[in-house]
Design a protein around this motif. Structure first.
Motif, PDB file in Angstrom:
ATOM      1  N   ASP A  62       0.467   9.177   0.446  1.00  0.00           N
ATOM      2  CA  ASP A  62      -0.181   8.881   1.731  1.00  0.00           C
ATOM      3  C   ASP A  62      -0.861  10.139   2.293  1.00  0.00           C
ATOM      4  O   ASP A  62      -0.194  11.121   2.602  1.00  0.00           O
ATOM      5  N   PRO A  63      -2.186  10.127   2.443  1.00  0.00           N
ATOM      6  CA  PRO A  63      -2.890  11.309   2.962  1.00  0.00           C
ATOM      7  C   PRO A  63      -2.478  11.693   4.381  1.00  0.00           C
ATOM      8  O   PRO A  63      -2.658  12.830   4.787  1.00  0.00           O
ATOM      9  N   GLY A  87      -4.431   6.278  -0.725  1.00  0.00           N
ATOM     10  CA  GLY A  87      -3.706   7.130  -1.673  1.00  0.00           C
ATOM     11  C   GLY A  87      -4.327   7.126  -3.054  1.00  0.00           C
ATOM     12  O   GLY A  87      -4.425   8.164  -3.709  1.00  0.00           O
ATOM     13  N   ILE A  88      -4.776   5.962  -3.505  1.00  0.00           N
ATOM     14  CA  ILE A  88      -5.470   5.856  -4.795  1.00  0.00           C
ATOM     15  C   ILE A  88      -6.833   6.534  -4.692  1.00  0.00           C
ATOM     16  O   ILE A  88      -7.259   7.258  -5.599  1.00  0.00           O
ATOM     17  N   GLN A  89      -7.527   6.335  -3.579  1.00  0.00           N
ATOM     18  CA  GLN A  89      -8.811   7.013  -3.359  1.00  0.00           C
ATOM     19  C   GLN A  89      -8.627   8.520  -3.428  1.00  0.00           C
ATOM     20  O   GLN A  89      -9.454   9.229  -4.011  1.00  0.00           O
ATOM     21  N   ARG A  90      -7.553   8.992  -2.821  1.00  0.00           N
ATOM     22  CA  ARG A  90      -7.271  10.430  -2.806  1.00  0.00           C
ATOM     23  C   ARG A  90      -7.107  10.963  -4.223  1.00  0.00           C
ATOM     24  O   ARG A  90      -7.650  12.011  -4.567  1.00  0.00           O
ATOM     25  N   ASP A  99       0.870  -1.168   0.000  1.00  0.00           N
ATOM     26  CA  ASP A  99       0.000   0.000   0.000  1.00  0.00           C
ATOM     27  C   ASP A  99       0.908   1.219   0.000  1.00  0.00           C
ATOM     28  O   ASP A  99       2.055   1.139   0.429  1.00  0.00           O
ATOM     29  N   PHE A 100       0.409   2.305  -0.486  1.00  0.00           N
ATOM     30  CA  PHE A 100       1.200   3.532  -0.481  1.00  0.00           C
ATOM     31  C   PHE A 100       1.023   4.224   0.866  1.00  0.00           C
ATOM     32  O   PHE A 100       0.525   5.344   0.951  1.00  0.00           O
ATOM     33  N   ILE A 101       1.437   3.545   1.912  1.00  0.00           N
ATOM     34  CA  ILE A 101       1.397   4.050   3.281  1.00  0.00           C
ATOM     35  C   ILE A 101       2.828   4.319   3.728  1.00  0.00           C
ATOM     36  O   ILE A 101       3.669   3.412   3.681  1.00  0.00           O
TER      37      ILE A 101
END
Length: 181
Positions: free
Chosen positions: A63-64, A146-149, A28-30
């Motif tokens: 990452d938001p 991140g994709i949702q963002r 994940d892009f975390i």
């Protein structure tokens, strides 16, 4: 001087202990930390560079929790080929390729830092489970903040939906090679 290639496979990580315990972590892009070892298993290098610093910059941006909305909007197009990511996500969404980053699994893609413009590309990989699930699957995944963002931004959401519509309207030409349905 030759340019360095930054190519990373996006994959999940499995480990079994000698006691039979199972450890699992999806990519994940975390942003976890500045320690590159936090990312090596989910984003293993496949290019000629083992330097994970560019990857850490990408993850930090997406990452938001680590990048403000304003900073994200100012920097995303400089670091990511957003239109290319959106096209890949649209195609995989239409095919209900659920087993991939951006849908329901943190795996089965590559990211590539293009040397000509220094922007990251999202590359499809391992699409063998496409077209097998639910034809009524949601267009927007509930995973991967991140994709949702990215897809929540009006300009990107419009493009994403436009690409879905474009692909959905295509038909197979009558002159398609034998064996293609």
């Amino acid at each position: 001087a030759p340019q360095t290639s930054h190519l990373h496979k996006i994959d999940d990580y499995w480990e079994l202990s000698s006691q039979g315990e199972q450890a699992y972590r999806e990519a994940d892009f975390i942003f976890r930390s500045q320690d590159p070892e936090e990312y090596r298993w989910n984003f293993p290098p496949r290019g000629d560079s083992l330097d994970l610093e560019p990857l850490l910059k990408l993850v930090h941006l997406i990452d938001p929790r680590t990048t403000s909305e304003k900073a994200f909007d100012e920097r995303v197009e400089k670091l990511v080929d957003a239109d290319e990511w959106i096209r890949v996500l649209a195609a995989r969404t239409l095919a209900d390729d659920w087993d991939t980053m951006g849908r329901t699994r943190g795996k089965n893609a590559f990211i590539y830092l293009a040397p000509e413009d220094h922007r990251w590309r999202l590359l499809p990989w391992d699409c063998d489970l496409a077209w097998q699930q639910n034809p009524n699957a949601p267009l927007f995944s509930g995973k991967f903040s991140g994709i949702q963002r990215l897809l929540a931004r009006p300009q990107y959401r419009r493009r994403f939906l436009g690409y879905i519509a474009f692909l959905a309207e295509r038909t197979r030409p009558e002159t398609a090679p034998a064996g293609i349905a």
